[in-house]
Design a protein around this motif. Sequence first.
Motif, PDB file in Angstrom:
ATOM      1  N   CYS A  58       0.821  -1.212   0.000  1.00  0.00           N
ATOM      2  CA  CYS A  58       0.000   0.000   0.000  1.00  0.00           C
ATOM      3  C   CYS A  58       0.855   1.262   0.000  1.00  0.00           C
ATOM      4  O   CYS A  58       0.569   2.216  -0.742  1.00  0.00           O
ATOM      5  CB  CYS A  58      -0.935  -0.005   1.213  1.00  0.00           C
ATOM      6  SG  CYS A  58      -2.272  -1.193   1.075  1.00  0.00           S
ATOM      7  N   VAL A  59       1.897   1.283   0.811  1.00  0.00           N
ATOM      8  CA  VAL A  59       2.751   2.470   0.883  1.00  0.00           C
ATOM      9  C   VAL A  59       3.446   2.712  -0.456  1.00  0.00           C
ATOM     10  O   VAL A  59       3.532   3.856  -0.938  1.00  0.00           O
ATOM     11  CB  VAL A  59       3.775   2.319   2.019  1.00  0.00           C
ATOM     12  CG1 VAL A  59       4.815   3.433   1.962  1.00  0.00           C
ATOM     13  CG2 VAL A  59       3.075   2.341   3.371  1.00  0.00           C
ATOM     14  N   ALA A 187      -4.600  -5.608   1.873  1.00  0.00           N
ATOM     15  CA  ALA A 187      -4.284  -4.357   1.180  1.00  0.00           C
ATOM     16  C   ALA A 187      -5.542  -3.651   0.696  1.00  0.00           C
ATOM     17  O   ALA A 187      -5.583  -2.410   0.649  1.00  0.00           O
ATOM     18  CB  ALA A 187      -3.349  -4.633   0.004  1.00  0.00           C
ATOM     19  N   PHE A 188      -6.581  -4.408   0.339  1.00  0.00           N
ATOM     20  CA  PHE A 188      -7.838  -3.784  -0.084  1.00  0.00           C
ATOM     21  C   PHE A 188      -8.397  -2.877   1.014  1.00  0.00           C
ATOM     22  O   PHE A 188      -8.798  -1.734   0.760  1.00  0.00           O
ATOM     23  CB  PHE A 188      -8.861  -4.856  -0.451  1.00  0.00           C
ATOM     24  CG  PHE A 188     -10.261  -4.332  -0.584  1.00  0.00           C
ATOM     25  CD1 PHE A 188     -10.651  -3.647  -1.727  1.00  0.00           C
ATOM     26  CD2 PHE A 188     -11.189  -4.498   0.442  1.00  0.00           C
ATOM     27  CE1 PHE A 188     -11.940  -3.146  -1.851  1.00  0.00           C
ATOM     28  CE2 PHE A 188     -12.462  -4.000   0.326  1.00  0.00           C
ATOM     29  CZ  PHE A 188     -12.852  -3.328  -0.821  1.00  0.00           C
ATOM     30  N   PHE A 189      -8.415  -3.369   2.248  1.00  0.00           N
ATOM     31  CA  PHE A 189      -8.951  -2.572   3.349  1.00  0.00           C
ATOM     32  C   PHE A 189      -8.033  -1.400   3.682  1.00  0.00           C
ATOM     33  O   PHE A 189      -8.504  -0.317   4.063  1.00  0.00           O
ATOM     34  CB  PHE A 189      -9.157  -3.456   4.576  1.00  0.00           C
ATOM     35  CG  PHE A 189     -10.174  -4.536   4.367  1.00  0.00           C
ATOM     36  CD1 PHE A 189     -11.527  -4.250   4.436  1.00  0.00           C
ATOM     37  CD2 PHE A 189      -9.783  -5.835   4.079  1.00  0.00           C
ATOM     38  CE1 PHE A 189     -12.474  -5.240   4.245  1.00  0.00           C
ATOM     39  CE2 PHE A 189     -10.726  -6.839   3.874  1.00  0.00           C
ATOM     40  CZ  PHE A 189     -12.075  -6.542   3.959  1.00  0.00           C
ATOM     41  N   LEU A 190      -6.715  -1.601   3.536  1.00  0.00           N
ATOM     42  CA  LEU A 190      -5.794  -0.495   3.782  1.00  0.00           C
ATOM     43  C   LEU A 190      -5.952   0.591   2.724  1.00  0.00           C
ATOM     44  O   LEU A 190      -5.861   1.790   3.031  1.00  0.00           O
ATOM     45  CB  LEU A 190      -4.352  -1.013   3.808  1.00  0.00           C
ATOM     46  CG  LEU A 190      -3.981  -1.906   4.988  1.00  0.00           C
ATOM     47  CD1 LEU A 190      -2.537  -2.379   4.855  1.00  0.00           C
ATOM     48  CD2 LEU A 190      -4.169  -1.170   6.306  1.00  0.00           C
ATOM     49  N   TYR A 191      -6.158   0.187   1.472  1.00  0.00           N
ATOM     50  CA  TYR A 191      -6.430   1.174   0.428  1.00  0.00           C
ATOM     51  C   TYR A 191      -7.712   1.950   0.735  1.00  0.00           C
ATOM     52  O   TYR A 191      -7.749   3.179   0.680  1.00  0.00           O
ATOM     53  CB  TYR A 191      -6.579   0.488  -0.934  1.00  0.00           C
ATOM     54  CG  TYR A 191      -5.301   0.106  -1.595  1.00  0.00           C
ATOM     55  CD1 TYR A 191      -4.271   1.019  -1.779  1.00  0.00           C
ATOM     56  CD2 TYR A 191      -5.104  -1.191  -2.084  1.00  0.00           C
ATOM     57  CE1 TYR A 191      -3.098   0.662  -2.408  1.00  0.00           C
ATOM     58  CE2 TYR A 191      -3.935  -1.557  -2.718  1.00  0.00           C
ATOM     59  CZ  TYR A 191      -2.937  -0.633  -2.876  1.00  0.00           C
ATOM     60  OH  TYR A 191      -1.769  -0.982  -3.493  1.00  0.00           O
ATOM     61  N   ALA A 219      10.179   9.294   6.583  1.00  0.00           N
ATOM     62  CA  ALA A 219      11.368   8.693   5.972  1.00  0.00           C
ATOM     63  C   ALA A 219      11.149   7.216   5.667  1.00  0.00           C
ATOM     64  O   ALA A 219      11.572   6.709   4.619  1.00  0.00           O
ATOM     65  CB  ALA A 219      12.576   8.859   6.897  1.00  0.00           C
ATOM     66  N   ALA A 220      10.466   6.508   6.572  1.00  0.00           N
ATOM     67  CA  ALA A 220      10.197   5.090   6.345  1.00  0.00           C
ATOM     68  C   ALA A 220       9.295   4.899   5.135  1.00  0.00           C
ATOM     69  O   ALA A 220       9.522   4.011   4.306  1.00  0.00           O
ATOM     70  CB  ALA A 220       9.554   4.473   7.593  1.00  0.00           C
ATOM     71  N   GLY A 221       8.260   5.732   4.994  1.00  0.00           N
ATOM     72  CA  GLY A 221       7.370   5.621   3.845  1.00  0.00           C
ATOM     73  C   GLY A 221       8.092   5.878   2.532  1.00  0.00           C
ATOM     74  O   GLY A 221       7.901   5.143   1.551  1.00  0.00           O
ATOM     75  N   ALA A 222       8.929   6.914   2.497  1.00  0.00           N
ATOM     76  CA  ALA A 222       9.675   7.216   1.274  1.00  0.00           C
ATOM     77  C   ALA A 222      10.656   6.110   0.935  1.00  0.00           C
ATOM     78  O   ALA A 222      10.858   5.767  -0.238  1.00  0.00           O
ATOM     79  CB  ALA A 222      10.410   8.550   1.435  1.00  0.00           C
ATOM     80  N   THR A 223      11.273   5.509   1.959  1.00  0.00           N
ATOM     81  CA  THR A 223      12.231   4.429   1.720  1.00  0.00           C
ATOM     82  C   THR A 223      11.536   3.189   1.179  1.00  0.00           C
ATOM     83  O   THR A 223      12.033   2.530   0.259  1.00  0.00           O
ATOM     84  CB  THR A 223      12.970   4.093   3.019  1.00  0.00           C
ATOM     85  OG1 THR A 223      13.588   5.275   3.522  1.00  0.00           O
ATOM     86  CG2 THR A 223      14.029   3.040   2.777  1.00  0.00           C
TER      87      THR A 223
END
Length: 366
Positions: A58-59, A187-191, A219-223
């Motif tokens: 998702c990220v 992932a469907f629910f996270l989306y 930073a974690a999301g971008a990585t």
Amino acid sequence: MRSVDPRDAMNSRERATSPEASYVEKALGLVLLLMLAVGCIYILTPFLNAILLAVTLCVSTWSLFRKAEKRLGGHPTAAALLMTAATAGLLVLPLLALGSNLADDVARLTAAARSAIDQGLPPPGWLGRVPLVGHEAERVWLQASQQGQGLGPVIAPYVGPMRDWALHQGATLLSGTLQVVFSIVLAFFLYRDGPYVERRVEWAMTRLGGWRARHVLKAAGATIKSVVNGVLGTALIQGILLGFSFWLAGVPGAIVLGAVSVVLTLVPMGLVLLWLPAGLWLMSDGHTGWAVFVMAWNGLFVGSLDNVLRPYLISRGIRMPMVLIFLGVLGGLLTFGIIGVFLGPVLLAVAHTLFQDWGRADEARS
């Protein structure tokens, strides 16, 4: 009726609010929270890998989800269904193809390798007729083939165990595929509920660590996005293209070799270890046209994709040694199974990025 002395009531309230009582209450509260956290982790442990993979997916594809949601008139459920279907097609279908053909492909690949080692690869008939260099090239080919025959007795004791190991790993492929399917469902629910989850996670991280926690989360999301899109995305595309070319040319074990190439793409010139022997085998078997196709397709096009596609897919570059990515893929595969191909490099990349940010923060204070 017995009257209550106001001084007794005051003393009881003082005892209730005394520091000793306050410490006991806080200790009990912490113990209860710890027991609750341990219980939750214990319950979620069987699904931890799937949850981490769902978050990673998702990220890394959140911007695509936002674009799909906008195209679909702002309907998050429809966009989540579309992204889930696309992710399933990209991940689950190759895994199912690999699992259904694994035993047959491993057997064919083992037989072809053993035949090439025991009998050597005869040179193609046209090689000796090449002007000027034909006879010399044929002599070098035969000499190299005879040297390869000498490796037969050395390699023979390891062929059987390696084949058994590959088939055993194939048996665990089913559980890994089920975990991937479960991750895609999550992932469907996270989306669909992504904005709410994002707000709650940011609020919790802020309560725990303040502004630094928000920086760590960003930073974690971008990585994660950089590693999955830039590194693993490129490796997956290269592996599919190489395996497809092998399948077209009739190379034994094409799907298995395509899966192996996903890891070898992270090694400099790693794909040469696959397409060069495959091309020579096709040439020796009389399929010169397919041999030229396999060598040109993979040597010129697939092998150079990482130089173009990887920088294009990485939206925020991370300075991280490729050897660390390779260790993450290999170590994740050995530790978590097929799902570790995604989790291993992501975890190492996030840790590496946060460690670098920590060091820069200490240098700025000094």
